[in-house]
Design a protein around this motif. Structure first.
Motif, PDB file in Angstrom:
ATOM      1  N   ASN A 186      42.803  43.364  44.376  1.00  0.00           N
ATOM      2  CA  ASN A 186      43.090  42.419  44.902  1.00  0.00           C
ATOM      3  C   ASN A 186      44.757  42.768  45.612  1.00  0.00           C
ATOM      4  OD1 ASN A 186      43.370  39.712  45.643  1.00  0.00           O
ATOM      5  ND2 ASN A 186      45.363  39.371  44.448  1.00  0.00           N
ATOM      6  N   LYS A 226      36.676  42.835  43.233  1.00  0.00           N
ATOM      7  CA  LYS A 226      38.067  41.747  43.098  1.00  0.00           C
ATOM      8  C   LYS A 226      36.736  40.632  42.517  1.00  0.00           C
ATOM      9  CE  LYS A 226      40.822  41.481  47.033  1.00  0.00           C
ATOM     10  NZ  LYS A 226      41.038  40.254  48.648  1.00  0.00           N
ATOM     11  N   GLU A 272      37.945  40.046  38.293  1.00  0.00           N
ATOM     12  CA  GLU A 272      38.200  38.458  38.246  1.00  0.00           C
ATOM     13  C   GLU A 272      38.503  38.375  36.959  1.00  0.00           C
ATOM     14  OE1 GLU A 272      39.500  35.239  41.032  1.00  0.00           O
ATOM     15  OE2 GLU A 272      36.900  35.815  40.876  1.00  0.00           O
ATOM     16  N   GLU A 284      36.220  42.978  48.469  1.00  0.00           N
ATOM     17  CA  GLU A 284      35.744  42.130  47.205  1.00  0.00           C
ATOM     18  C   GLU A 284      34.853  42.187  46.382  1.00  0.00           C
ATOM     19  OE1 GLU A 284      36.956  38.889  48.710  1.00  0.00           O
ATOM     20  OE2 GLU A 284      38.352  39.715  50.258  1.00  0.00           O
ATOM     21  N   TYR A 293      41.723  43.653  38.311  1.00  0.00           N
ATOM     22  CA  TYR A 293      41.397  42.413  39.600  1.00  0.00           C
ATOM     23  C   TYR A 293      43.157  43.214  40.121  1.00  0.00           C
ATOM     24  CZ  TYR A 293      42.169  38.440  41.859  1.00  0.00           C
ATOM     25  OH  TYR A 293      42.041  37.664  42.643  1.00  0.00           O
TER      26      TYR A 293
END
Length: 171
Positions: free
Chosen positions: A138, A123, A127, A120, A134
């Motif tokens: 992901n 990500k 992002e 997380e 990313y």
């Protein structure tokens, strides 16, 4: 580059399958933590090229040179694991992480939370920063094998790498 990686990983997968055809010990004794660590390290290094092995070394002990930096990113400690091999890019320019972790008894949730938190965080980091990285973060794969090993694969062509690692560890 991707073709070379795919071909290399396909060859590794074939080699792993052939090695798996050899005779196996019929005993049901489990591996020692040291045997798990060595299997994890060998498997991760075999799934990568020499350049990546040199650039992002596999950490197998809290005493390794880069352990304090790398292991804190994923939440691995001596207290919550019996064995591990972790290769994570500590630089915030590449979404990369491959890890095999055998949690200590009763620590599976804690280790899984650390691995998922790392994914997380990656990500979120990429992002708005590097869209291609990313997409890699992901698409990260986190799985728990039958023996309790938690696998993380966050890299280009993660499905092929994950399959190669699983095949090698289960073989």
């Amino acid at each position: 580059m991707k073709r070379m990686l795919s071909l290399s990983l396909s060859a590794l997968l074939l080699l792993s399958a052939l090695v798996g055809c050899g005779s196996k010990d019929s005993g049901t004794a489990s591996k020692t933590p040291e045997e798990y660590t060595e299997a994890y390290k060998t498997t991760i290094e075999s799934a990568r090229d020499d350049e990546l092995n040199e650039a992002v070394p596999v950490v197998t002990s809290t005493e390794d040179d880069t352990a304090s930096l790398v292991l804190s990113l994923i939440g691995v400690t001596d207290e919550n694991t019996d064995a591990f091999a972790v290769a994570i890019s500590p630089m915030n320019i590449k979404a990369y992480g491959v890890a095999a972790i055998l949690p200590a008894e009763g620590k599976s949730e804690e280790v899984l939370e650390g691995v998922n938190a790392f994914v997380e965080q990656q990500k979120q980091s990429f992002e708005q920063y590097l869209v291609d990285q990313y997409e890699i973060a992901n698409a990260a794969k986190v799985e728990t094998l039958d023996d309790g090993t938690i696998l993380l694969v966050m890299c280009e062509d993660q499905d092929t790498v994950l399959d190669a690692i699983k095949t090698s560890l289960n073989g």
